[in-house]
Write a protein that holds these residues in place. Structure first.
Motif, PDB file in Angstrom:
ATOM      1  N   LYS A 231       0.795  -1.220   0.000  1.00 43.51           N
ATOM      2  CA  LYS A 231       0.000   0.000   0.000  1.00 43.51           C
ATOM      3  C   LYS A 231       0.836   1.284   0.000  1.00 43.51           C
ATOM      4  N   PRO A 232       1.938   1.405   0.809  1.00 40.40           N
ATOM      5  CA  PRO A 232       2.656   2.687   0.854  1.00 40.40           C
ATOM      6  C   PRO A 232       3.056   3.264  -0.504  1.00 40.40           C
ATOM      7  N   PRO A 233       3.582   2.454  -1.474  1.00 34.73           N
ATOM      8  CA  PRO A 233       3.913   3.052  -2.775  1.00 34.73           C
ATOM      9  C   PRO A 233       2.695   3.644  -3.475  1.00 34.73           C
ATOM     10  N   LYS A 234       1.532   3.016  -3.281  1.00 40.06           N
ATOM     11  CA  LYS A 234       0.325   3.528  -3.925  1.00 40.06           C
ATOM     12  C   LYS A 234      -0.141   4.833  -3.286  1.00 40.06           C
ATOM     13  N   VAL A 235       0.098   4.991  -1.997  1.00 39.56           N
ATOM     14  CA  VAL A 235      -0.212   6.268  -1.332  1.00 39.56           C
ATOM     15  C   VAL A 235       0.615   7.386  -1.968  1.00 39.56           C
ATOM     16  N   GLN A 236       1.895   7.110  -2.215  1.00 42.25           N
ATOM     17  CA  GLN A 236       2.768   8.097  -2.855  1.00 42.25           C
ATOM     18  C   GLN A 236       2.297   8.411  -4.270  1.00 42.25           C
ATOM     19  N   GLU A 237       1.881   7.372  -5.026  1.00 44.15           N
ATOM     20  CA  GLU A 237       1.378   7.593  -6.384  1.00 44.15           C
ATOM     21  C   GLU A 237       0.131   8.480  -6.368  1.00 44.15           C
ATOM     22  N   LYS A 238      -0.757   8.247  -5.440  1.00 42.29           N
ATOM     23  CA  LYS A 238      -1.988   9.056  -5.342  1.00 42.29           C
ATOM     24  C   LYS A 238      -1.644  10.514  -5.065  1.00 42.29           C
ATOM     25  N   CYS A 239      -0.727  10.755  -4.142  1.00 44.25           N
ATOM     26  CA  CYS A 239      -0.323  12.134  -3.831  1.00 44.25           C
ATOM     27  C   CYS A 239       0.300  12.794  -5.062  1.00 44.25           C
ATOM     28  N   GLN A 240       1.188  12.066  -5.768  1.00 42.94           N
ATOM     29  CA  GLN A 240       1.841  12.609  -6.967  1.00 42.94           C
ATOM     30  C   GLN A 240       0.822  12.911  -8.052  1.00 42.94           C
ATOM     31  N   LEU A 241      -0.215  12.072  -8.153  1.00 38.69           N
ATOM     32  CA  LEU A 241      -1.251  12.270  -9.161  1.00 38.69           C
ATOM     33  C   LEU A 241      -1.981  13.591  -8.931  1.00 38.69           C
ATOM     34  N   GLU A 242      -2.312  13.891  -7.680  1.00 39.59           N
ATOM     35  CA  GLU A 242      -2.995  15.149  -7.373  1.00 39.59           C
ATOM     36  C   GLU A 242      -2.094  16.352  -7.689  1.00 39.59           C
ATOM     37  N   ILE A 243      -0.799  16.216  -7.358  1.00 42.54           N
ATOM     38  CA  ILE A 243       0.138  17.305  -7.640  1.00 42.54           C
ATOM     39  C   ILE A 243       0.233  17.540  -9.146  1.00 42.54           C
ATOM     40  N   ASN A 244       0.362  16.464  -9.947  1.00 39.02           N
ATOM     41  CA  ASN A 244       0.450  16.594 -11.405  1.00 39.02           C
ATOM     42  C   ASN A 244      -0.804  17.235 -11.974  1.00 39.02           C
ATOM     43  N   PHE A 245      -1.960  16.854 -11.429  1.00 41.27           N
ATOM     44  CA  PHE A 245      -3.230  17.395 -11.920  1.00 41.27           C
ATOM     45  C   PHE A 245      -3.298  18.901 -11.672  1.00 41.27           C
ATOM     46  N   ASN A 246      -2.935  19.342 -10.460  1.00 37.45           N
ATOM     47  CA  ASN A 246      -2.977  20.770 -10.136  1.00 37.45           C
ATOM     48  C   ASN A 246      -2.005  21.571 -11.000  1.00 37.45           C
ATOM     49  N   THR A 247      -0.791  21.026 -11.219  1.00 37.20           N
ATOM     50  CA  THR A 247       0.196  21.706 -12.047  1.00 37.20           C
ATOM     51  C   THR A 247      -0.307  21.863 -13.487  1.00 37.20           C
ATOM     52  N   LEU A 248      -0.912  20.796 -14.031  1.00 41.92           N
ATOM     53  CA  LEU A 248      -1.439  20.836 -15.395  1.00 41.92           C
ATOM     54  C   LEU A 248      -2.537  21.889 -15.523  1.00 41.92           C
ATOM     55  N   GLN A 249      -3.446  21.941 -14.530  1.00 43.14           N
ATOM     56  CA  GLN A 249      -4.530  22.922 -14.606  1.00 43.14           C
ATOM     57  C   GLN A 249      -3.969  24.343 -14.565  1.00 43.14           C
ATOM     58  N   THR A 250      -2.931  24.541 -13.763  1.00 49.52           N
ATOM     59  CA  THR A 250      -2.323  25.879 -13.689  1.00 49.52           C
ATOM     60  C   THR A 250      -1.734  26.269 -15.046  1.00 49.52           C
ATOM     61  N   LYS A 251      -1.026  25.359 -15.686  1.00 52.38           N
ATOM     62  CA  LYS A 251      -0.422  25.652 -16.990  1.00 52.38           C
ATOM     63  C   LYS A 251      -1.503  25.924 -18.045  1.00 52.38           C
ATOM     64  N   LEU A 252      -2.595  25.179 -17.999  1.00 49.46           N
ATOM     65  CA  LEU A 252      -3.677  25.408 -18.955  1.00 49.46           C
ATOM     66  C   LEU A 252      -4.309  26.791 -18.749  1.00 49.46           C
ATOM     67  N   ARG A 253      -4.489  27.168 -17.471  1.00 47.62           N
ATOM     68  CA  ARG A 253      -5.056  28.496 -17.221  1.00 47.62           C
ATOM     69  C   ARG A 253      -4.107  29.594 -17.693  1.00 47.62           C
ATOM     70  N   LEU A 254      -2.814  29.405 -17.474  1.00 44.51           N
ATOM     71  CA  LEU A 254      -1.842  30.404 -17.918  1.00 44.51           C
ATOM     72  C   LEU A 254      -1.809  30.514 -19.447  1.00 44.51           C
ATOM     73  N   SER A 255      -2.183  29.436 -20.151  1.00 42.03           N
ATOM     74  CA  SER A 255      -2.198  29.433 -21.613  1.00 42.03           C
ATOM     75  C   SER A 255      -3.563  29.815 -22.163  1.00 42.03           C
ATOM     76  N   ASN A 256      -4.488  30.246 -21.262  1.00 38.51           N
ATOM     77  CA  ASN A 256      -5.853  30.568 -21.687  1.00 38.51           C
ATOM     78  C   ASN A 256      -6.533  29.394 -22.370  1.00 38.51           C
ATOM     79  N   ARG A 257      -6.195  28.197 -21.923  1.00 35.03           N
ATOM     80  CA  ARG A 257      -6.811  26.976 -22.468  1.00 35.03           C
ATOM     81  C   ARG A 257      -7.879  26.486 -21.515  1.00 35.03           C
ATOM     82  N   PRO A 258      -8.847  25.739 -22.034  1.00 38.18           N
ATOM     83  CA  PRO A 258      -9.889  25.188 -21.140  1.00 38.18           C
ATOM     84  C   PRO A 258      -9.250  24.256 -20.118  1.00 38.18           C
ATOM     85  N   ALA A 259      -9.917  24.131 -18.987  1.00 38.99           N
ATOM     86  CA  ALA A 259      -9.429  23.222 -17.936  1.00 38.99           C
ATOM     87  C   ALA A 259      -9.407  21.783 -18.446  1.00 38.99           C
ATOM     88  N   PHE A 260      -8.416  21.020 -17.996  1.00 43.98           N
ATOM     89  CA  PHE A 260      -8.279  19.616 -18.392  1.00 43.98           C
ATOM     90  C   PHE A 260      -9.356  18.771 -17.717  1.00 43.98           C
TER      91      PHE A 260
END
Length: 890
Positions: A322-351
């Motif tokens: 389970k511990p590696p999957k906890v880390q993957e879940k946390c990383q997934l949320e971080i990647n999602f937030n970063t992607l949404q920020t880049k899309l907003r900065l590019s005036n693109r629709p949210a992912f």
């Protein structure tokens, strides 16, 4: 004169445009011709046109198509029926869309448009032209009509005989149109040869050149303008606005290609991030999907060893998988937030991830996993307790059954004997007394039979795997007990019938039998209790058993006196027999108990007492060790639990306070994260103590309110919170650098945000966010227009419709509002530059202007141009803008 409110929305004054003037034949003709040409200049991009302006818009279909082309947005799906109700529905959708753009439609209803009302139809088209062709014109802090007039005055100022003061008389001689063309494209007109007294030639020259070289359709004829004393103002404004839009993008040619390259590069990077998110989300969801059925498997085992193995497998899952999957879940949320920020900065629709792969979907799946995990652990422990209880009951059943079967052995034969038929009187009396003693003994064994039946019933209720053999043995005992009862009753009746013939029997034998029987039962009960197994879980329980045992030992002296008294009776009988030569065949006729048996059982009791002492001492030592494990775990848990809570609160305070720059806050948080990670060995040590507790089958701990599950959940939340907070600061730095926001502005935004974050949750609800915007100067009223504007803003800051606004989304929105670059105009400008005087772009032109990989990337995402003037290998504006910015507000 047209006027606009503070938000740029068009407002009509009562004395500005009386709709009844549309009935003037000359003006109505000019408006029909101009508005029709203007509509067709846009409709031809969609491959269609109109002939009669009040007839062709009656079903609403071409009206909706016109709005989609000029706005670049998708309207609701039109009704395809031919009935009046379908037409009214389509027109209403178009009018609602116009109203959503901040336009107040006065006295224009769908029924008038469907009925072909020329006055209302022309008024509606004029409203559309104002909103989409004139409203956004801005020149030196003037906008709309005033801005367009100022632009015309500035452009024609150097030309003689041109004096633009209005949109009617100033244009009758045609020199104003020719001056606009010559100012921007001098090679198209020889302005020096034009004469003010020849308006027909001037107007025809301007209109023909505009149609041929500038892609501006001919909206009026020269006769329409020359033949009226005062040309229609709205027709002239519409015509002139086409010249404005044709020339306003020329100065942006140098930056068009660079802008496209940059957008394409960002698009490619964002698409790769989307693919990475989709793969990581799919892998995590697949692991959860495979794991949950294993955790939901509640198939019990029949043996304690098998259940212990299941528990060990579960511990391996908790410790290793389970511990590696906890880390993957946390990383997934971080990647999602970063992607949404880049899309907003590019005036693109949210992912928007694929269906079922949203962050909320992953959180729900994780929650289901946690629930299944908790339920599985509870089931394992309960099942182990059940098996332990079953083993204890089964052993107790076997002991009691064995004792009872040993006691009943031979009883049926004894009860069926007919020895009383040939016995002497004294023998009959002896037999009768003996039977009375047996009945007393039989009654004393009734409790044991009931206990055996009760234990068998409990084993059945607990689903004991060997219940059939237990039930068979219990049934045999009950049947034998019933048979003994029947036989006892029959023998009693026979002895009573013979009693009248018999004399009294020796009272000493009777007294011996009466005292020996209960004492014998007492010894058997004592042996049973001394050999009884026990299960305890606390010091108090073992102390209770020890106290009871000490109380039992205190009764032994009195019991020994009773034994001596019983043996004394037997000795007295022997003395009487020896003295009086009584013929009793050497045995006690009233009981089968003899002194040797009493002494043997007494010796057995004395032998079992120290064995019981040793068992209680060993169990007491085990419970002391369990208590030590409880205290050891509680000591650490009572420190770690509050520590985690304090860290969570400190992180919350850091995230809302504004000490230092973002880089300082980020450095502080990373140092904080390092100190938290360094605390992990204490968690691991606590896990080890918890495993020792589980191996010792300890199920409660009164010394602490913290369980290992509480600590695990708190630790995972702490790691997730610090990682999420660091990611938010990084995104704020990214937004600040991309948008050029100063630290003072960020502090101001944070102060406003914190002021309305009443519950210090780090997010704002819809009402809190609205109040925050109003405090910052946004004009959001409580009317329908204000609600529409606020809904638009919420769709930007909360694309996933969670009902909350994070600080990152808040500063993204503020930076976007502060530095709005009018993306739609930039795309149109880029298109105009690359397309030139055409309404399409050739693929080869893109290949010349852009790097090869980016040109092919763009071309691959553009649909072929399919207008009435289709050109092979050509690309239209809508495909061009969609390839650059996706399904945005363009």
């Amino acid at each position: 004169m047209d006027h606009y409110d503070e938000d740029g929305n068009y407002m009509q004054q009562e004395d500005d445009w009386d709709r009844d003037l549309l009935l003037d034949p000359a003006w109505e003709k000019q408006q029909r011709k101009t508005f029709t040409a203007w509509c067709n200049s846009h409709l031809r991009k969609a491959g269609t046109q109109i002939e009669n302006i009040e007839e062709d818009f009656r079903d609403g279909l071409k009206l909706m198509l016109l709005l989609e082309v000029i706005s670049g947005e998708r309207l609701a799906k039109p009704e395809r029926g031919k009935m009046r109700v379908h037409k009214i529905s389509n027109v209403n959708k178009a009018l609602d869309f116009i109203a959503s753009k901040g336009v107040k439609l006065v006295s224009i209803g769908a029924e008038e448009i469907v009925d072909g009302n020329a006055k209302m139809t022309l008024g509606m088209i004029w409203t559309i032209i104002l909103r989409f062709a004139i409203q956004d014109i801005s020149v030196e802090e003037t906008s709309a009509k005033e801005g367009l007039l100022l632009w015309c005055q500035r452009k024609t100022a150097p030309y003689k005989n041109v004096n633009i003061q209005n949109f009617h008389i100033s244009w009758k001689d045609g020199l104003g149109f020719c001056a606009l063309i010559h100012r921007h494209r001098p090679e198209l007109i020889d302005y020096g040869k034009l004469r003010k007294d020849d308006p027909m030639t001037n107007l025809n020259t301007a209109f023909d050149v505009a149609e041929k070289y500038l892609d501006i359709p001919k909206m009026l004829d020269a006769e329409d303008i020359v033949g009226t004393a005062r040309p229609d103002e709205k027709a002239i404004m519409t015509y002139v606005s086409s010249f404005y839009h044709a020339f306003s993008g020329a100065q942006k040619a140098e930056t068009a290609a660079n802008r496209i390259c940059k957008v394409l590069a960002v698009n490619q990077e964002n698409e790769q991030l989307m693919e990475d998110y989709e793969k990581l989300a799919s892998d995590l969801l697949e692991w959860i999907r495979r794991t949950i059925p294993w955790l939901e498997n509640r198939m019990p085992e029949n043996t304690m060893q098998a259940m212990q193995q299941k528990l060990e497998d579960f511990r391996d899952y908790r410790r290793l998988h389970k511990p590696p999957k906890v880390q993957e879940k946390c990383q997934l949320e971080i990647n999602f937030n970063t992607l949404q920020t880049k899309l907003r900065l590019s005036n693109r629709p949210a992912f928007m991830p694929s269906e079922g792969k949203m962050v909320s979907d992953i959180n729900n799946a994780w929650g289901n996993l946690e629930g299944a995990e908790k339920g599985y652990e509870e089931w394992l422990l309960n099942e182990i307790r059940r098996l332990e209880r079953l083993d204890h009951l089964a052993e107790k059943f076997r002991q009691k059954a064995a004792i009872h079967e040993a006691w009943t052995d031979g009883k049926e034969d004894m009860l069926q004997k007919r020895d009383y038929e040939t016995a002497s009187l004294s023998e009959i009396k002896a037999l009768l007394k003996k039977h009375e003693a047996f009945e007393s003994d039989l009654a004393a064994h009734q409790d044991r039979v009931e206990q055996i039946a009760a234990i068998a019933q409990e084993l059945n209720e607990l689903d004991y795997y060997d219940s059939p053999s237990v039930n068979a043995r219990c049934q045999k005992i009950c049947d034998q007990w019933d048979a003994l009862g029947v036989l006892t009753q029959k023998r009693s009746e026979a002895l009573q019938r013979t009693e009248k013939l018999l004399e009294t029997i020796d009272q000493l034998y009777l007294e011996f039998a009466k005292r020996a029987a209960p004492f014998n039962n007492w010894m058997e009960g004592a042996m049973e209790d001394l050999q009884d197994t026990f299960i305890v879980h606390t010091i108090e329980e073992i102390q209770g058993l020890s106290t009871a045992h000490e109380q039992f030992k205190a009764t032994l002296p009195e019991a020994d006196k009773e034994r001596q008294a019983i043996l004394g009776i037997h000795n007295e009988i022997a003395k009487i027999v020896q003295t009086y030569h009584v013929n009793i065949a050497g045995t006690n006729p009233y009981t089968t108990i003899n002194p040797q048996e009493v002494n043997a059982k007494w010796d057995k009791v004395r032998q079992l007492v120290p064995q019981r002492d040793q068992a209680l001492i060993e169990e007491h030592a085990r419970q002391q060790n369990n208590e030590r494990l409880r205290r050891q775990f509680a000591t650490q848990a009572n420190v770690i639990g509050p520590w985690i809570q304090n860290k969570m609160e400190e992180i919350g305070r850091i995230s809302i306070e504004m000490h230092g720059t973002l880089e300082d806050q980020l450095t502080h948080l990373r140092q904080y994260e390092k100190s938290i990670v360094n605390y992990k060995p204490k968690i691991d040590q606590l896990e080890g103590d918890h495993q020792l507790i589980q191996e010792a089958l300890i199920f409660d701990n009164k010394h602490t309110n913290y369980t290992m599950e509480h600590i695990r959940v708190g630790w995972e939340q702490l790691l997730t919170t610090i990682a999420r907070t660091i990611n938010e600061i990084e995104n704020q730095i990214l937004t600040r650098d991309a948008k050029g926001i100063t630290q003072e502005q960020l502090n101001e935004f944070r102060a406003s945000f914190n002021h309305f974050d009443r519950d210090h949750s780090g997010t704002l609800g819809a009402d809190e966010f609205k109040a925050c915007l109003i405090s910052l100067g946004f004009d959001i009223g409580n009317d329908a227009q204000g609600e529409n504007e606020f809904s638009r803003i919420m769709s930007v800051v909360d694309p996933n419709r969670m009902g909350i606004v994070t600080f990152q989304a808040f500063i993204d929105f503020m930076s976007r509002e502060a530095a709005d670059t009018d993306t739609a105009d930039q795309v149109m400008a880029s298109f105009k530059v690359l397309a030139g005087d055409k309404n399409y772009i050739l693929a080869d032109e893109l290949r010349r202007e852009l790097p090869p990989d980016q040109a092919e990337y763009c071309i691959a995402r553009m649909a072929p141009y399919t207008g009435p003037d289709a050109v092979p290998g050509a690309l239209d504006y809508m495909s061009f803008s969609t390839a650059l910015y996706g399904e945005s507000d363009l």
